[in-house]
Design a protein around this motif. Sequence first.
Motif, mmCIF file in Angstrom:
data_model
loop_
_atom_site.group_PDB
_atom_site.id
_atom_site.type_symbol
_atom_site.label_atom_id
_atom_site.label_comp_id
_atom_site.label_asym_id
_atom_site.label_seq_id
_atom_site.Cartn_x
_atom_site.Cartn_y
_atom_site.Cartn_z
ATOM 1 N N THR A 1 -5.850 -0.704 -3.573
ATOM 2 C CA THR A 1 -5.276 -0.656 -4.913
ATOM 3 C C THR A 1 -6.347 -0.106 -5.853
ATOM 4 O OG1 THR A 1 -6.029 -2.871 -5.578
ATOM 5 C CG2 THR A 1 -3.924 -2.746 -4.402
ATOM 6 N N THR B 1 8.693 6.271 -6.945
ATOM 7 C CA THR B 1 9.554 5.782 -8.032
ATOM 8 C C THR B 1 11.033 5.778 -7.667
ATOM 9 O OG1 THR B 1 9.600 8.015 -8.982
ATOM 10 C CG2 THR B 1 7.924 6.491 -9.824
ATOM 11 N N THR C 1 13.710 1.748 -5.262
ATOM 12 C CA THR C 1 14.000 0.607 -6.128
ATOM 13 C C THR C 1 14.494 -0.607 -5.333
ATOM 14 O OG1 THR C 1 16.226 1.455 -6.506
ATOM 15 C CG2 THR C 1 14.531 2.098 -8.088
ATOM 16 N N VAL D 1 6.836 -6.931 -0.901
ATOM 17 C CA VAL D 1 5.741 -6.336 -1.651
ATOM 18 C C VAL D 1 5.913 -6.650 -3.132
ATOM 19 C CG1 VAL D 1 4.695 -4.144 -2.363
ATOM 20 C CG2 VAL D 1 5.383 -4.508 0.028
ATOM 21 N N ASP D 2 4.823 -7.055 -3.765
ATOM 22 C CA ASP D 2 4.793 -7.252 -5.213
ATOM 23 C C ASP D 2 4.384 -5.915 -5.830
ATOM 24 O OD1 ASP D 2 4.069 -7.764 -7.865
ATOM 25 O OD2 ASP D 2 3.320 -9.778 -7.413
ATOM 26 N N ARG D 3 5.344 -5.217 -6.448
ATOM 27 C CA ARG D 3 5.058 -3.867 -6.946
ATOM 28 C C ARG D 3 3.959 -3.887 -7.995
ATOM 29 N NH1 ARG D 3 9.717 -0.687 -5.530
ATOM 30 N NH2 ARG D 3 10.694 -1.849 -3.851
ATOM 31 N N SER D 4 3.862 -4.961 -8.773
ATOM 32 C CA SER D 4 2.850 -5.004 -9.830
ATOM 33 C C SER D 4 1.437 -5.079 -9.259
ATOM 34 C CB SER D 4 3.102 -6.211 -10.748
ATOM 35 O OG SER D 4 2.913 -7.429 -10.050
ATOM 36 N N VAL E 1 4.530 2.451 -1.912
ATOM 37 C CA VAL E 1 4.840 1.536 -3.013
ATOM 38 C C VAL E 1 4.948 2.256 -4.353
ATOM 39 C CG1 VAL E 1 2.454 0.917 -3.563
ATOM 40 C CG2 VAL E 1 4.287 -0.742 -3.960
ATOM 41 N N SER E 2 4.278 3.388 -4.490
ATOM 42 C CA SER E 2 4.322 4.115 -5.762
ATOM 43 C C SER E 2 5.480 5.097 -5.862
ATOM 44 C CB SER E 2 3.002 4.871 -5.970
ATOM 45 O OG SER E 2 2.787 5.800 -4.922
ATOM 46 N N GLY F 1 0.796 -3.988 -5.970
ATOM 47 C CA GLY F 1 0.635 -2.874 -5.053
ATOM 48 C C GLY F 1 0.529 -3.272 -3.605
ATOM 49 N N GLU G 1 0.345 1.421 0.521
ATOM 50 C CA GLU G 1 -0.123 2.215 -0.618
ATOM 51 C C GLU G 1 0.502 3.601 -0.666
ATOM 52 O OE1 GLU G 1 -3.201 2.747 2.672
ATOM 53 O OE2 GLU G 1 -2.098 1.076 1.788
#
Length: 308
Positions: free
Chosen positions: A198, A79, A82, A302-305, A76-77, A307, A73
């Motif tokens: 999340t 930006t 990539t 990790v699935d970014r959508s 993952v956020s 989290g 957590e």
Amino acid sequence: MIRALFSAGNHAWPEYQETLPPAFRAAGLTVDLSREHAPEKVDYIIAAPNGPVQDFTPFTSCKAVLNLWAGVEDIVSNTTLTQPLARMVDPGLTDGMVEWVVGHTMRHHLGMDAHIHGQDGVWRTDYPPLAQDRPVTVLGLGALGAACAQMLASLGFPVTGWSRSQKALQGVRCLSSDTGLTEALTGAEIVVLLLPLTDATTDILNAGTLALLADGAFIINPGRGPLIDDAALIAALDTNIAHATLDVFRREPLPENHPFWKHPQVTVTPHIASTTRAKTAATCIAENIRRGEAGEPFLHLVDRSKGY
């Protein structure tokens, strides 16, 4: 030559400097491991979320970022990240978590605290129920939650597991969805929290969900602090919750004036339930780099959508 950049705290470097090279050799890899590679030449970043690399933009040739922690957590956020991001699923971390969770589950199940702290001359002969009569719910069925749920089931506890996506585990009743969460918590006598953090899991134990638990229930949280609404838990300790053993908190270290410290029905442990073990983690890192070089899918992406 594969170039791997190690981006974590100074305290972690000596252990990984010792354990990663033999793991690379065992995987048939020739890796130049350093803390100072030029960004554009780095093939893989082995990273802790609080490590020195916070801007991943310059790492134009990087094939993957391999997280050193189970939780993502805090990274993952980002930006600028990539590249593919892999969670750490470390057998040593899993084993440590199973041992801690089983230990505290058995402590509460057997009522050990009354005898440890009750040396007051009173001869207490209250017998605990058998495990088969003590329903346990595990929230979160990832690598850690699944391992804990199955170990508790092997000890005879009727275990219900809940996760956001439906799972199937031998010996464990697995539920999902909001309706499943209500079912999983209703009447539970011990609840273990091992969910990722999340937006959907923040405050998942709140006034409403805590009220679903059996009278005299126990909470065990080695997952993430914000999974529990602190004020709601303190209120519930005066109604249906007998005790909460908490290893993680919204702010760490837990402030000295936090009510958890002095509450007689709360046990505070300082985020020690388990940790990534360098020796076993090194093997996991080497395997993912081997996969990347062989063109095989990375493990534990990790699935970014979601989290996590």
